[in-house]
Design a protein around this motif. Structure first.
Motif, mmCIF file in Angstrom:
data_model
loop_
_atom_site.group_PDB
_atom_site.id
_atom_site.type_symbol
_atom_site.label_atom_id
_atom_site.label_comp_id
_atom_site.label_asym_id
_atom_site.label_seq_id
_atom_site.Cartn_x
_atom_site.Cartn_y
_atom_site.Cartn_z
ATOM 1 N N ILE A 3 0.820 -1.202 0.000
ATOM 2 C CA ILE A 3 0.000 0.000 0.000
ATOM 3 C C ILE A 3 0.855 1.254 0.000
ATOM 4 O O ILE A 3 1.855 1.349 0.725
ATOM 5 C CB ILE A 3 -0.932 0.015 1.236
ATOM 6 N N GLY A 4 0.461 2.230 -0.831
ATOM 7 C CA GLY A 4 1.033 3.566 -0.786
ATOM 8 C C GLY A 4 -0.030 4.493 -0.234
ATOM 9 O O GLY A 4 -1.197 4.409 -0.634
ATOM 10 N N LEU A 5 0.324 5.353 0.684
ATOM 11 C CA LEU A 5 -0.635 6.240 1.344
ATOM 12 C C LEU A 5 -0.440 7.672 0.872
ATOM 13 O O LEU A 5 0.671 8.203 0.893
ATOM 14 C CB LEU A 5 -0.455 6.162 2.863
ATOM 15 N N ILE A 6 -1.541 8.297 0.440
ATOM 16 C CA ILE A 6 -1.519 9.698 0.045
ATOM 17 C C ILE A 6 -2.147 10.517 1.168
ATOM 18 O O ILE A 6 -3.289 10.275 1.561
ATOM 19 C CB ILE A 6 -2.314 9.940 -1.257
ATOM 20 N N GLY A 7 -1.401 11.484 1.687
ATOM 21 C CA GLY A 7 -1.916 12.314 2.778
ATOM 22 C C GLY A 7 -1.434 11.821 4.128
ATOM 23 O O GLY A 7 -1.435 10.604 4.388
ATOM 24 N N PHE A 8 -1.023 12.768 4.967
ATOM 25 C CA PHE A 8 -0.514 12.383 6.292
ATOM 26 C C PHE A 8 -0.954 13.395 7.346
ATOM 27 O O PHE A 8 -0.209 13.776 8.217
ATOM 28 C CB PHE A 8 1.015 12.272 6.244
ATOM 29 N N LEU A 67 7.863 7.502 -8.288
ATOM 30 C CA LEU A 67 7.601 6.787 -7.039
ATOM 31 C C LEU A 67 6.942 5.438 -7.317
ATOM 32 O O LEU A 67 7.336 4.411 -6.747
ATOM 33 C CB LEU A 67 6.710 7.643 -6.128
ATOM 34 N N LEU A 68 5.967 5.423 -8.217
ATOM 35 C CA LEU A 68 5.273 4.177 -8.542
ATOM 36 C C LEU A 68 6.162 3.192 -9.294
ATOM 37 O O LEU A 68 6.013 1.977 -9.147
ATOM 38 C CB LEU A 68 4.016 4.476 -9.364
ATOM 39 N N ASP A 69 7.093 3.701 -10.081
ATOM 40 C CA ASP A 69 8.011 2.821 -10.809
ATOM 41 C C ASP A 69 9.075 2.230 -9.896
ATOM 42 O O ASP A 69 9.425 1.047 -10.001
ATOM 43 C CB ASP A 69 8.683 3.592 -11.947
ATOM 44 N N GLU A 70 9.600 3.049 -8.987
ATOM 45 C CA GLU A 70 10.675 2.605 -8.102
ATOM 46 C C GLU A 70 10.159 1.835 -6.890
ATOM 47 O O GLU A 70 10.861 0.966 -6.353
ATOM 48 C CB GLU A 70 11.487 3.817 -7.651
ATOM 49 N N HIS A 71 8.937 2.150 -6.474
ATOM 50 C CA HIS A 71 8.359 1.488 -5.292
ATOM 51 C C HIS A 71 6.918 1.088 -5.614
ATOM 52 O O HIS A 71 5.959 1.709 -5.126
ATOM 53 C CB HIS A 71 8.404 2.421 -4.079
ATOM 54 N N PRO A 72 6.724 0.079 -6.452
ATOM 55 C CA PRO A 72 5.376 -0.312 -6.886
ATOM 56 C C PRO A 72 4.495 -0.786 -5.734
ATOM 57 O O PRO A 72 4.994 -1.362 -4.752
ATOM 58 C CB PRO A 72 5.650 -1.442 -7.882
ATOM 59 N N VAL A 73 3.217 -0.511 -5.873
ATOM 60 C CA VAL A 73 2.245 -0.917 -4.851
ATOM 61 C C VAL A 73 1.017 -1.529 -5.525
ATOM 62 O O VAL A 73 0.801 -1.355 -6.726
ATOM 63 C CB VAL A 73 1.803 0.284 -3.974
ATOM 64 N N ASP A 74 0.231 -2.254 -4.745
ATOM 65 C CA ASP A 74 -1.023 -2.827 -5.237
ATOM 66 C C ASP A 74 -2.167 -1.822 -5.115
ATOM 67 O O ASP A 74 -3.055 -1.766 -5.968
ATOM 68 C CB ASP A 74 -1.379 -4.087 -4.440
ATOM 69 N N PHE A 75 -2.126 -1.057 -4.019
ATOM 70 C CA PHE A 75 -3.186 -0.097 -3.736
ATOM 71 C C PHE A 75 -2.602 1.266 -3.371
ATOM 72 O O PHE A 75 -1.560 1.347 -2.700
ATOM 73 C CB PHE A 75 -4.044 -0.542 -2.543
ATOM 74 N N ILE A 76 -3.301 2.317 -3.784
ATOM 75 C CA ILE A 76 -3.076 3.653 -3.233
ATOM 76 C C ILE A 76 -4.276 3.955 -2.353
ATOM 77 O O ILE A 76 -5.428 3.851 -2.791
ATOM 78 C CB ILE A 76 -2.952 4.723 -4.334
ATOM 79 N N VAL A 77 -4.023 4.306 -1.105
ATOM 80 C CA VAL A 77 -5.071 4.713 -0.175
ATOM 81 C C VAL A 77 -4.945 6.220 0.013
ATOM 82 O O VAL A 77 -3.895 6.714 0.428
ATOM 83 C CB VAL A 77 -4.943 3.975 1.173
ATOM 84 N N ASP A 78 -6.012 6.941 -0.312
ATOM 85 C CA ASP A 78 -5.968 8.402 -0.363
ATOM 86 C C ASP A 78 -6.725 9.031 0.796
ATOM 87 O O ASP A 78 -7.950 8.950 0.877
ATOM 88 C CB ASP A 78 -6.558 8.876 -1.699
ATOM 89 N N PHE A 79 -5.975 9.675 1.693
ATOM 90 C CA PHE A 79 -6.563 10.438 2.791
ATOM 91 C C PHE A 79 -6.159 11.906 2.673
ATOM 92 O O PHE A 79 -5.926 12.575 3.677
ATOM 93 C CB PHE A 79 -6.114 9.876 4.141
#
Length: 249
Positions: A3-8, A67-79
């Protein structure tokens, strides 16, 4: 599940804490607009022992594509915010990265954009991503279908500083075809959030109540959505879509 998280912000940090402590998921990275905490570990910042990479990046210095190419993820979770999807939506869709958005509001034009993206990947959006709230809304729809003649009232309680009627209460009212003016609102103390749907029948009353205890509930909801969408490849989904199979007896 990577998982990649958008927003902190407050909700994003609570979601990060839940993901970091979930053994079936790995928080690969966090992306935010601010450069504050850049190159820090989210796990370290939150004081959580985890082997997840969870490195914090800033959009100011790290393009989404890289970022997506170097650190691939299955999901982006957007907060993040209602404009956050503009920064990553196209790049995610190109790569088939599934999107789980917890943005509390999108204008109609953005909803149409989400639907376009969903032709190439999975897109899930819920204005309130807590499992409990969505369960009581779905259950309330069934109860109204069974007894359309019942009296229905909605009450919501929140902390003293919250302005206006809660967005969740408005959504419940829309789902049940109730006028917003009939929503009872209470603002007192430090209540995180409480929503109640009351059905009045002759000789009996049914109450569906959801209490928010902490923002971690948002993270649980996001993970629930992701877990139930792992076998999907494309499509636009709402909470009702993933709850429906559970209501088949």
């Amino acid at each position: 599940m990577k998982i990649g998280l958008i927003g902190f912000g407050k909700a994003g940090r609570a979601a990060a804490a839940v993901i970091l402590q979930n053994k079936s998921a790995s928080l690969e990275w966090v992306l935010r607009r601010s450069t504050v905490l850049e190159n820090r570990s989210a796990a370290e910042f939150l004081g959580i022992e985890s082997s997840d990479p969870s490195l914090i990046y800033s959009l100011a210095h790290t393009p989404v594509a890289a970022l997506l190419d170097e650190h691939p993820v299955d999901f982006i979770v957007d907060f993040s915010s209602e404009t956050g999807i503009e920064a990553y939506g196209e790049e995610a869709a190109k790569r088939g990265v599934k999107i789980v958005s917890a943005a509390s509001h999108y204008p109609e034009s953005t909803v149409e954009y989400l639907q376009e993206l969903s032709k190439r990947t999975v897109v899930f959006w819920s204005a309130n991503i807590t499992l409990g709230v969505n369960f009581i809304m779905y259950a309330a729809k069934f109860l109204k279908k069974i007894a359309p003649w019942a009296d229905i009232k909605i009450s919501e309680e929140h902390f003293k500083e919250k302005k206006g009627i809660s967005g969740t209460a408005k959504i419940i009212a829309t789902v049940l075809d109730i006028n917003e003016q009939d929503i009872n609102t209470t603002r007192v103390g430090g209540i995180v959030g409480r929503h109640e749907i009351v059905f009045g029948f002759p000789y009996q009353t049914v109450r569906l109540v959801h209490d928010s205890i902490s923002r971690e509930a948002f993270g649980n909801g996001a993970l629930f959505a992701a877990t139930n969408l792992t076998d999907k490849t494309t499509g636009f989904y709402r909470f009702e879509d993933i709850l429906r199979p559970y209501f088949v007896m």
